[in-house]
Design an enzyme around this catalytic site. Structure first.
Site, PDB file in Angstrom:
ATOM      1  N   HIS A 117      16.404 -46.247  -2.611  1.00 52.12           N
ATOM      2  CA  HIS A 117      16.322 -47.699  -2.792  1.00 52.12           C
ATOM      3  C   HIS A 117      17.155 -48.441  -1.754  1.00 52.12           C
ATOM      4  CE1 HIS A 117      15.179 -47.193  -7.337  1.00 52.12           C
ATOM      5  NE2 HIS A 117      14.184 -46.906  -6.522  1.00 52.12           N
ATOM      6  N   CYS A 145      21.400 -63.324  11.559  1.00 52.39           N
ATOM      7  CA  CYS A 145      21.404 -62.322  12.625  1.00 52.39           C
ATOM      8  C   CYS A 145      21.862 -62.987  13.929  1.00 52.39           C
ATOM      9  CB  CYS A 145      19.977 -61.799  12.769  1.00 52.39           C
ATOM     10  SG  CYS A 145      19.716 -60.632  14.103  1.00 52.39           S
ATOM     11  N   GLY A 184      22.604 -40.137 -15.125  1.00 41.83           N
ATOM     12  CA  GLY A 184      23.008 -41.547 -15.174  1.00 41.83           C
ATOM     13  C   GLY A 184      21.916 -42.523 -14.800  1.00 41.83           C
ATOM     14  N   ASN A 210      23.462 -37.951 -19.564  1.00 42.78           N
ATOM     15  CA  ASN A 210      23.479 -39.393 -19.788  1.00 42.78           C
ATOM     16  C   ASN A 210      24.342 -39.686 -21.009  1.00 42.78           C
ATOM     17  OD1 ASN A 210      22.675 -42.175 -20.380  1.00 42.78           O
ATOM     18  ND2 ASN A 210      21.056 -41.805 -18.876  1.00 42.78           N
TER      19      ASN A 210
HETATM   20  C1  BV8 Z   1       6.974 -49.823  -6.147  1.00 39.56           C
HETATM   21  C2  BV8 Z   1      17.355 -51.844  -5.389  1.00 39.56           C
HETATM   22  C3  BV8 Z   1       4.761 -50.150  -5.433  1.00 39.56           C
HETATM   23  C4  BV8 Z   1      17.819 -53.213  -5.358  1.00 39.56           C
HETATM   24  C5  BV8 Z   1      16.007 -51.335  -7.343  1.00 39.56           C
HETATM   25  C6  BV8 Z   1       4.462 -47.728 -11.968  1.00 39.56           C
HETATM   26  C7  BV8 Z   1       4.304 -47.181 -10.706  1.00 39.56           C
HETATM   27  C8  BV8 Z   1       4.835 -47.820  -9.580  1.00 39.56           C
HETATM   28  C9  BV8 Z   1       5.562 -49.019  -9.730  1.00 39.56           C
HETATM   29  C10 BV8 Z   1       5.725 -49.558 -10.994  1.00 39.56           C
HETATM   30  C11 BV8 Z   1       5.180 -48.917 -12.095  1.00 39.56           C
HETATM   31  N1  BV8 Z   1       5.485 -49.673 -13.188  1.00 39.56           N
HETATM   32  C12 BV8 Z   1       6.216 -50.735 -12.799  1.00 39.56           C
HETATM   33  C13 BV8 Z   1       6.352 -50.714 -11.474  1.00 39.56           C
HETATM   34  C14 BV8 Z   1       7.061 -51.725 -10.685  1.00 39.56           C
HETATM   35  C15 BV8 Z   1       8.547 -51.415 -10.539  1.00 39.56           C
HETATM   36  C16 BV8 Z   1       9.174 -50.861 -11.782  1.00 39.56           C
HETATM   37  O1  BV8 Z   1       9.416 -49.656 -11.870  1.00 39.56           O
HETATM   38  N2  BV8 Z   1       9.494 -51.730 -12.716  1.00 39.56           N
HETATM   39  C17 BV8 Z   1      10.192 -51.294 -13.923  1.00 39.56           C
HETATM   40  C18 BV8 Z   1      11.246 -52.339 -14.292  1.00 39.56           C
HETATM   41  C19 BV8 Z   1       9.178 -51.101 -15.014  1.00 39.56           C
HETATM   42  N3  BV8 Z   1       8.758 -50.501  -9.437  1.00 39.56           N
HETATM   43  C20 BV8 Z   1       8.821 -51.010  -8.196  1.00 39.56           C
HETATM   44  O2  BV8 Z   1       8.585 -52.179  -7.945  1.00 39.56           O
HETATM   45  C21 BV8 Z   1       9.159 -50.058  -7.063  1.00 39.56           C
HETATM   46  N4  BV8 Z   1       8.198 -50.285  -6.028  1.00 39.56           N
HETATM   47  O3  BV8 Z   1       6.621 -49.060  -6.981  1.00 39.56           O
HETATM   48  O4  BV8 Z   1       6.147 -50.363  -5.212  1.00 39.56           O
HETATM   49  C22 BV8 Z   1       4.126 -50.452  -4.145  1.00 39.56           C
HETATM   50  C23 BV8 Z   1       3.496 -49.422  -3.447  1.00 39.56           C
HETATM   51  C24 BV8 Z   1       2.869 -49.732  -2.260  1.00 39.56           C
HETATM   52  C25 BV8 Z   1       2.887 -51.043  -1.752  1.00 39.56           C
HETATM   53  C26 BV8 Z   1       3.543 -52.054  -2.460  1.00 39.56           C
HETATM   54  C27 BV8 Z   1       4.182 -51.764  -3.658  1.00 39.56           C
HETATM   55  C28 BV8 Z   1      10.516 -50.377  -6.468  1.00 39.56           C
HETATM   56  C29 BV8 Z   1      11.604 -49.988  -7.435  1.00 39.56           C
HETATM   57  C30 BV8 Z   1      12.959 -50.180  -6.771  1.00 39.56           C
HETATM   58  C31 BV8 Z   1      13.561 -51.466  -7.253  1.00 39.56           C
HETATM   59  N5  BV8 Z   1      14.912 -51.596  -6.695  1.00 39.56           N
HETATM   60  N6  BV8 Z   1      17.198 -51.489  -6.774  1.00 39.56           N
HETATM   61  C32 BV8 Z   1      19.228 -53.285  -5.887  1.00 39.56           C
HETATM   62  O5  BV8 Z   1      19.738 -52.336  -6.490  1.00 39.56           O
HETATM   63  O6  BV8 Z   1      19.809 -54.338  -5.667  1.00 39.56           O
HETATM   64  S1  BV8 Z   1      15.911 -50.770  -8.922  1.00 39.56           S
HETATM   65  C33 BV8 Z   1      17.421 -50.728  -9.709  1.00 39.56           C
HETATM   66  O7  BV8 Z   1      17.145 -50.010 -10.913  1.00 39.56           O
HETATM   67  C34 BV8 Z   1      18.510 -49.924  -9.014  1.00 39.56           C
HETATM   68  O8  BV8 Z   1      18.105 -49.283  -7.828  1.00 39.56           O
HETATM   69  C35 BV8 Z   1      18.824 -48.862 -10.056  1.00 39.56           C
HETATM   70  O9  BV8 Z   1      19.310 -47.717  -9.498  1.00 39.56           O
HETATM   71  C36 BV8 Z   1      17.489 -48.678 -10.616  1.00 39.56           C
HETATM   72  C37 BV8 Z   1      17.345 -47.875 -11.850  1.00 39.56           C
HETATM   73  O10 BV8 Z   1      18.336 -48.278 -12.738  1.00 39.56           O
HETATM   74  P1  BV8 Z   1      19.357 -47.126 -13.194  1.00 39.56           P
HETATM   75  O11 BV8 Z   1      19.961 -46.534 -11.968  1.00 39.56           O
HETATM   76  O12 BV8 Z   1      18.665 -46.195 -14.116  1.00 39.56           O
HETATM   77  O13 BV8 Z   1      20.482 -47.943 -13.912  1.00 39.56           O
HETATM   78  P2  BV8 Z   1      20.448 -48.493 -15.411  1.00 39.56           P
HETATM   79  O14 BV8 Z   1      21.536 -49.506 -15.518  1.00 39.56           O
HETATM   80  O15 BV8 Z   1      19.052 -48.871 -15.783  1.00 39.56           O
HETATM   81  O16 BV8 Z   1      20.827 -47.217 -16.300  1.00 39.56           O
HETATM   82  C38 BV8 Z   1      22.124 -46.641 -16.201  1.00 39.56           C
HETATM   83  C39 BV8 Z   1      22.077 -45.376 -17.028  1.00 39.56           C
HETATM   84  O17 BV8 Z   1      23.329 -44.710 -16.906  1.00 39.56           O
HETATM   85  C40 BV8 Z   1      21.883 -45.646 -18.522  1.00 39.56           C
HETATM   86  O18 BV8 Z   1      20.913 -44.734 -19.017  1.00 39.56           O
HETATM   87  C41 BV8 Z   1      23.271 -45.341 -19.123  1.00 39.56           C
HETATM   88  O19 BV8 Z   1      23.156 -44.788 -20.422  1.00 39.56           O
HETATM   89  C42 BV8 Z   1      23.782 -44.319 -18.176  1.00 39.56           C
HETATM   90  N7  BV8 Z   1      25.246 -44.266 -18.069  1.00 39.56           N
HETATM   91  C43 BV8 Z   1      26.133 -45.296 -18.095  1.00 39.56           C
HETATM   92  N8  BV8 Z   1      27.381 -44.819 -17.906  1.00 39.56           N
HETATM   93  C44 BV8 Z   1      27.275 -43.480 -17.723  1.00 39.56           C
HETATM   94  C45 BV8 Z   1      25.925 -43.115 -17.831  1.00 39.56           C
HETATM   95  N9  BV8 Z   1      25.495 -41.845 -17.706  1.00 39.56           N
HETATM   96  C46 BV8 Z   1      26.422 -40.906 -17.478  1.00 39.56           C
HETATM   97  N10 BV8 Z   1      27.751 -41.168 -17.357  1.00 39.56           N
HETATM   98  C47 BV8 Z   1      28.209 -42.434 -17.485  1.00 39.56           C
HETATM   99  N11 BV8 Z   1      29.527 -42.678 -17.369  1.00 39.56           N
HETATM  100 ZN    ZN Z   2      17.438 -60.734  14.217  1.00 38.18          ZN
END
Ligand code: BV8
Ligand code: ZN
Length: 237
Positions: A117, A145, A184, A210
């Site tokens: 990402h 830039c 995580g 997790n």
């Molecule tokens: C794409 C960067 C297509 C920015 C991020 C089906 C297929 C394809 C796409 C989709 C689909 N369904 C929906 C989609 C669209 C979308 C999507 O997935 N939406 C979701 C919300 C349903 N996907 C996309 O848009 C992706 N692109 O598929 O493009 C395409 C193809 C061709 C041409 C055009 C388009 C792009 C996805 C990337 C988005 N960018 N981030 C930024 O970070 O600023 S996503 C963001 O969420 C972060 O990157 C993050 O890493 C990611 C996932 O979140 P998690 O890392 O899981 O974090 P979260 O807080 O959710 O969970 C934390 C976990 O840790 C918890 O479970 C917790 O219990 C646990 N935890 C906490 N403490 C601890 C722990 N575990 C262990 N120890 C601890 N101490």
């Molecule tokens: Zn530039």
């Protein structure tokens, strides 16, 4: 006790694939996306991490990233990050796939790393497309830039495709591994969230670490509930 079983699998695995999410950085003080403290001014990541949000209000989106950069600048890798570095040194073949953009895995010393990402420590110019490392404290938002073009964070937003090369190498690592660790992540964001299912469909053991159960937990071969910083060091001891 599945900790013993997982330790044995890791010790004998030739090829390991690891997928991490925000949870592995939580113990470094970096807020997760969907957990407590993850929200910023009541915005959800899906509201701000999109090209549309940036086009509409680049300053607001940069305020969010600037807030995260400042928080992460004070963070250091934790025992979970370092345990993965040790595992990489030991295993003949380990690929670390991370959804995190915080740069803590490379800082801890992970080498074979795929930041699928992107990284909030890099910028990309909307005009000349130059990608640059940028760790400085941003004085003006949005940053510009040298060519005067608007800079964006070099991360993958919702609706944007993942870098093709990185996705290809991630899928190849998952298809070729003897065991996959999923650490995580809430396993909600695609296409990263589909990788564990790919491993399971090939009969490859998947170990989830997790704090809480996720949509993956009941399908995972082993679900080790707890903090990554506690469990990972015990797995490689
Ligand atoms: C794409 C960067 C297509 C920015 C991020 C089906 C297929 C394809 C796409 C989709 C689909 N369904 C929906 C989609 C669209 C979308 C999507 O997935 N939406 C979701 C919300 C349903 N996907 C996309 O848009 C992706 N692109 O598929 O493009 C395409 C193809 C061709 C041409 C055009 C388009 C792009 C996805 C990337 C988005 N960018 N981030 C930024 O970070 O600023 S996503 C963001 O969420 C972060 O990157 C993050 O890493 C990611 C996932 O979140 P998690 O890392 O899981 O974090 P979260 O807080 O959710 O969970 C934390 C976990 O840790 C918890 O479970 C917790 O219990 C646990 N935890 C906490 N403490 C601890 C722990 N575990 C262990 N120890 C601890 N101490
Ligand atoms: Zn530039």
């Amino acid at each position: 006790m599945s900790l013993e079983a997982v330790r044995a699998i890791l010790a004998s695995a030739r090829s390991i694939a690891v997928l991490t999410g925000a949870g592995i950085s939580a113990e470094s003080g970096v807020p997760t996306f969907r957990g407590p403290g993850g929200l910023w001014r009541d915005y959800r990541p899906e509201d701000l991490a999109t090209p549309e949000a940036f086009a509409r209000d680049p300053r607001l989106v940069w305020e969010w990233y600037d807030w995260r950069r400042r928080k992460i600048a004070e963070a250091t890798p934790n025992l979970g990050h370092y345990a993965l570095v040790t595992l990489e040194k030991r295993a003949p073949d380990l690929t670390l796939i991370t959804q995190n953009v915080d740069g803590l895995h490379p800082l801890a010393g992970s080498r074979n790393l795929l930041e699928i990402h992107g990284s909030l420590w890099r910028t990309r110019c909307l005009s000349c497309h130059e990608v640059r490392d940028n760790r400085e404290l941003l004085t003006r938002l949005p940053p510009r830039c040298a060519c005067e073009g608007l800079l964006r964070p070099d991360v993958v937003w919702f609706g944007e495709p993942l870098p093709y090369e990185l996705l290809k190498r991630s899928i190849r690592a998952v298809e070729g591994c003897n065991v996959m660790l999923v650490i995580g992540t809430s396993s909600l964001v695609q296409p990263a969230a589909s990788m564990a299912g790919e491993a399971l469909s090939r009969g490859t053991p998947v170990v989830e670490i997790n704090l809480d159960p996720t949509p993956l937990s009941e399908r995972a071969t082993h679900f080790l509930q707890g903090k990554a910083g506690d469990i990972l060091p015990r797995l490689i001891a």
